[in-house]
Design an enzyme around this catalytic site. Structure first.
Site, mmCIF file in Angstrom:
data_model
loop_
_atom_site.group_PDB
_atom_site.id
_atom_site.type_symbol
_atom_site.label_atom_id
_atom_site.label_comp_id
_atom_site.label_asym_id
_atom_site.label_seq_id
_atom_site.Cartn_x
_atom_site.Cartn_y
_atom_site.Cartn_z
ATOM 1 N N GLU A 160 51.594 16.304 49.905
ATOM 2 C CA GLU A 160 52.609 16.431 50.957
ATOM 3 C C GLU A 160 52.024 16.702 52.333
ATOM 4 O O GLU A 160 52.471 17.617 53.031
ATOM 5 C CB GLU A 160 53.615 17.528 50.592
ATOM 6 N N GLU A 187 56.554 15.831 41.440
ATOM 7 C CA GLU A 187 57.330 17.067 41.548
ATOM 8 C C GLU A 187 58.812 16.714 41.572
ATOM 9 O O GLU A 187 59.231 15.788 42.271
ATOM 10 C CB GLU A 187 56.984 17.864 42.813
HETATM 11 C C1 BG6 Z 1 56.790 21.354 47.192
HETATM 12 C C2 BG6 Z 1 55.368 21.883 47.086
HETATM 13 O O1 BG6 Z 1 57.017 20.879 48.468
HETATM 14 O O2 BG6 Z 1 57.799 22.281 46.993
HETATM 15 C C3 BG6 Z 1 55.175 22.980 46.059
HETATM 16 O O3 BG6 Z 1 54.477 20.837 46.838
HETATM 17 C C4 BG6 Z 1 56.324 23.974 46.160
HETATM 18 O O4 BG6 Z 1 53.931 23.581 46.247
HETATM 19 C C5 BG6 Z 1 57.630 23.223 45.937
HETATM 20 O O5 BG6 Z 1 56.222 25.032 45.273
HETATM 21 C C6 BG6 Z 1 58.853 24.120 45.926
HETATM 22 O O6 BG6 Z 1 58.954 24.887 47.092
HETATM 23 P P1 BG6 Z 1 59.022 26.476 47.032
HETATM 24 O O7 BG6 Z 1 59.126 26.924 48.432
HETATM 25 O O8 BG6 Z 1 60.178 26.826 46.198
HETATM 26 O O9 BG6 Z 1 57.740 26.923 46.389
#
Ligand code: BG6
Length: 468
Positions: A164, A368
């Site tokens: 990202e 993800e």
């Molecule tokens: C993504 C990242 O953008 O979002 C992760 O790659 C991150 O590292 C995930 O954990 C969720 O966001 P958050 O703020 O809930 O950790």
């Protein structure tokens, strides 16, 4: 519902080093930007010191991955574990740790799918070069990438260069941009972004050179923006929001140049990055083999006329606004939101994957996608996360549709394999199939407990798709 998942579909799950490993200063590891940032918030939430304690419990955790049935595990290497100061000698202990992980995964029949850099720039590089603002950081990254390909490339054939970049660069804490004067922030950011693109290109080419049969690509934060109405300017606003948040970066990775609207933005705002003459070839020659897609939500945009208050670039740091600052981002009244505000939209996943495939014609993998929410460990010792099961069902059904649409989607790796340190909510917000028994400021026993969603996903993998 017809099942369209191919037999060799990569069912997996994801994590990242600073969110899961802990052992932040053990066996020679250097501090990272992610560590530094988490320590600033230690009083409010958990930090990276222990995280999920994967560093000490990886054997048990990989056995659980095997039990879950995972075909692939998407994880990241901590640059500062391999090169503690970011730009020097390799640390044998760090190499050994990842060798152990990779070997154990392969022994269990799980394909390692490795990200080189997930938000955790070695802090030393900030101290010496101000991080990505300096060209020397690009060279340091290429050396790090080459060390990883040489050390692990005999066994790891699938790589993502970074995670990202398109989101990371807009978040000050990720770039360690704490003291940059506001009037200079966008110039610095544009230079950092550009350097990361050059680094990405060098690492892509190095992978092809050093890893026999190696496949590599970016992992991007996807954006799908709906227009608030069918007014042409709202439609334009929605398109430009996607362009400025994600598509400009994908164009850079895949075609080696910024698209016209982005060049215009850089020029008009007087923040065009300094380039080296050799960069043109470096960027043009690097060809990704895949695109890894992170997907959480969709957005809605409407046009906001340009005014004094919204000149170019003023909203750059607010990631829910576009760079120009004249599109308004709204909530979608047709969708439900999670407790933390992300709007749940499986159809958006179908739309975004179709869009990327049509644009770039590269194989896609979801690296993800997940529901971040508090979970309750009940008295019977279980976690009944039916809300997560519902979320996963809908998104897996969208993947099935996407494959039927003709998109070359070869894998699905939800976020996250187990509860990890959430960037903004520590362990209050959980994502995993496996519960990690700790709270932000109480480590408890760090026991691993399979949630109901673990058993659900295990069945999905066994059936190679949803069974009903
Ligand atoms: C993504 C990242 O953008 O979002 C992760 O790659 C991150 O590292 C995930 O954990 C969720 O966001 P958050 O703020 O809930 O950790």
């Amino acid at each position: 519902m017809n099942n369209h998942f191919p037999e060799d579909f990569w069912w997996g799950a994801s994590s990242s080093a600073f969110q899961i490993e802990g052992a932040w200063n053990e066996d020679g590891k250097g501090m990272t930007v992610a560590d530094y940032n988490s320590f600033q918030k230690s009083e409010a939430q958990a930090d990276t010191k222990v995280a999920s304690d994967f560093y000490h419990r990886y054997k048990e955790d990989i056995s659980l991955m095997k039990e879950l049935g995972m075909k692939t595990y998407r994880f990241s290497i901590s640059w500062a574990r391999i090169i503690p100061n970011g730009d020097g000698e390799a640390n044998e202990k760090g190499v050994e740790f990842y060798n152990n992980i990779i070997d154990l995964l392969l022994e269990k029949g799980i394909i390692p799918f490795v990200t080189l850099y997930h938000f955790d720039l070695p802090f030393s590089l900030v101290e010496t070069y101000n991080g990505w603002e300096d060209r020397r950081c690009v060279d340091a990254f290429e050396r790090f990438a080459r060390i990883c390909y040489t050390a692990f490339g005999d066994r790891v054939k699938h790589w993502q260069v970074n995670n990202e970049q398109n989101l990371m660069v807009r978040v000050n804490e990720r770039m360690n941009m704490y003291d940059v004067p506001a009037e200079d922030a966008e110039r610095v950011r544009a230079q950092m972004d550009y350097h990361m693109f050059v680094a990405h290109a060098l690492a892509t080419t190095a992978c092809h050179e050093l890893v026999e049969g190696g496949k590599v690509g970016p992992a991007i934060s996807s954006t799908m923006t709906y227009p608030a109405s069918n007014k042409p300017m709202d439609i334009w606003a929605a398109k430009m929001n996607d362009n400025f948040k994600t598509n400009y970066a994908l164009d850079m990775y895949c075609y080696g140049d910024y698209p016209g609207y982005y060049k215009e933005y850089l020029e008009k705002t007087g923040i065009s990055p300094i380039r080296q003459p050799e960069d043109e070839d470096i960027l043009k020659n690097a060809k990704p083999d895949l695109i890894a897609v992170n997907y959480y939500r969709t957005l809605v945009a409407s046009y906001l006329p340009e005014t004094e208050e919204h000149p170019f670039g003023t909203k750059l740091n607010d990631i829910d606004y576009d760079l120009y600052g004249y599109f308004k981002i709204e909530k979608n009244p047709h969708l439900q939101a999670t407790e933390y505000g992300a709007q749940i939209d499986p159809m958006g996943l179908r739309l975004v994957l179709n869009d990327y495939y049509n644009r770039y014609r590269l194989p896609l993998i979801i690296t993800e996608n997940g529901l971040g929410t508090p979970d309750t460990l009940t008295e019977d010792g279980n976690i009944h996360d039916d809300y997560r099961i519902e979320y996963l069902k809908e998104h897996i059904a969208a993947c099935n549709d996407v494959i039927a649409d003709g998109v070359e989607l070869f894998g699905y790796c939800p976020w996250a394999v187990m509860d990890i340190l959430s960037s903004h909510q520590g362990f209050k917000k959980r994502y995993g199939f496996i519960y990690v028994n700790r709270e932000d400021h109480d480590l408890k026993d760090l026991a691993r407990i399979k949630k109901d969603s673990f058993y659900f996903y295990q069945k999905v993998i066994q059936h190679n798709g949803l069974s009903d």
